[in-house]
Motif scaffolding. Structure first.
Motif, PDB file in Angstrom:
ATOM      1  N   ASP A  48       0.814  -1.215   0.000  1.00 12.33           N
ATOM      2  CA  ASP A  48       0.000   0.000   0.000  1.00 12.33           C
ATOM      3  C   ASP A  48       0.848   1.265   0.000  1.00 12.33           C
ATOM      4  OD1 ASP A  48      -2.419  -1.398  -0.021  1.00 12.33           O
ATOM      5  OD2 ASP A  48      -2.406  -1.618   2.162  1.00 12.33           O
ATOM      6  N   ARG A 106       5.258  -8.484   6.125  1.00 17.86           N
ATOM      7  CA  ARG A 106       4.245  -7.472   5.784  1.00 17.86           C
ATOM      8  C   ARG A 106       2.952  -8.133   5.320  1.00 17.86           C
ATOM      9  NH1 ARG A 106       5.763  -2.232   5.461  1.00 17.86           N
ATOM     10  NH2 ARG A 106       7.985  -1.696   5.406  1.00 17.86           N
ATOM     11  N   GLU A 107       3.081  -9.178   4.533  1.00 12.12           N
ATOM     12  CA  GLU A 107       1.893  -9.843   4.000  1.00 12.12           C
ATOM     13  C   GLU A 107       1.152 -10.601   5.093  1.00 12.12           C
ATOM     14  OE1 GLU A 107      -0.823  -9.900   1.485  1.00 12.12           O
ATOM     15  OE2 GLU A 107       1.082  -8.984   0.901  1.00 12.12           O
ATOM     16  N   SER A 121      -0.850  -8.207   7.065  1.00 10.84           N
ATOM     17  CA  SER A 121      -2.023  -7.705   6.334  1.00 10.84           C
ATOM     18  C   SER A 121      -3.098  -8.782   6.192  1.00 10.84           C
ATOM     19  CB  SER A 121      -1.613  -7.208   4.947  1.00 10.84           C
ATOM     20  OG  SER A 121      -1.387  -8.293   4.064  1.00 10.84           O
ATOM     21  N   HIS A 129      -2.950  -9.105  -0.174  1.00 12.29           N
ATOM     22  CA  HIS A 129      -2.515  -8.816  -1.536  1.00 12.29           C
ATOM     23  C   HIS A 129      -2.046 -10.044  -2.314  1.00 12.29           C
ATOM     24  CE1 HIS A 129      -1.567  -5.269   1.096  1.00 12.29           C
ATOM     25  NE2 HIS A 129      -2.491  -4.780   0.307  1.00 12.29           N
TER      26      HIS A 129
END
Length: 215
Positions: free
Chosen positions: A34, A115-116, A119, A123
């Protein structure tokens, strides 16, 4: 169009794709999906931002192509371990060193994974999820083999997977913080990569061992 012109066009396309992948990989790792804009990727790669849509169909597909390439690399690296006839203890050791080598040679991977995960996999394309599961299945298979052989104590393979991969991914994802802490007064010395991996390997194998583990 001559053969030379066709070859040059192919080389230009390939170099543009490589430049975009390289730039995007660094930016995604540094700022997250993002927080990375297409114009930033294009500027870093030195190309027009329209090239992202032309070559990849947009930012999300570029992101997933990077993940796919990395996971395919992991799949190839773990191929021998997956089908190895060695003992579970030896396969676990080989897996730890192979994953550490992967993380060291592709430093953006651990950061992108963290990071994924944070989240909630927001993504990631669904067709990539089986690739992530391959890592779990490999660790699970090794642990289950060790339990059958009587060399590993009866543990939960999911918990073991989280402990092992969590330690490796976190260590490599926090490289910049380690470098910062290396210059600060600490109760103990910040370990080098080889030292950390070796200590983790010993800790995991000895913790899992039903009896004395191999030195």
């Amino acid at each position: 169009m001559s053969d030379k012109s066709i070859d040059k066009k192919k080389r230009d396309k390939a170099s543009t794709r490589e430049a975009l992948i390289g730039a995007a990989t660094e930016l995604f790792a540094e700022r997250g999906f993002d927080g990375t804009r297409v114009d930033q990727i294009a500027q870093s790669a030195g190309v027009n931002k329209a090239m992202i849509s032309y070559h990849f169909g947009g930012k999300k597909r570029l992101y997933n192509e990077i993940l796919a390439a990395t996971l395919n690399d992991a799949h190839e690296r773990f191929h021998e371990i997956r089908y190895s006839k060695e003992s579970a203890d030896r396969r676990l050791r080989d897996f730890i060193f192979a994953f550490a080598d992967l993380a060291a040679t592709q430093p953006a991977l651990p950061v992108m994974v963290i990071r994924e995960v944070l989240s909630g996999g927001l993504h990631i394309d669904e067709d990539l999820l089986p690739r992530f599961l391959e890592l779990f299945k490999l660790v699970q298979g090794i642990i289950d083999q060790g339990i059958r052989e009587g060399t590993f104590t009866n543990v939960n393979s999911y918990v073991t997977h989280l402990s092992l991969l969590g330690s490796l991914v976190f260590f490599f994802a926090t490289k910049q913080m380690r470098e910062l802490l290396a210059g600060s007064p600490l109760p103990s010395r910040v370990p080098e990569v080889r030292e950390f991996v070796r200590d983790l390997e010993r800790t995991m194998r000895r913790g899992l061992a039903a009896g004395p583990a191999e030195a």
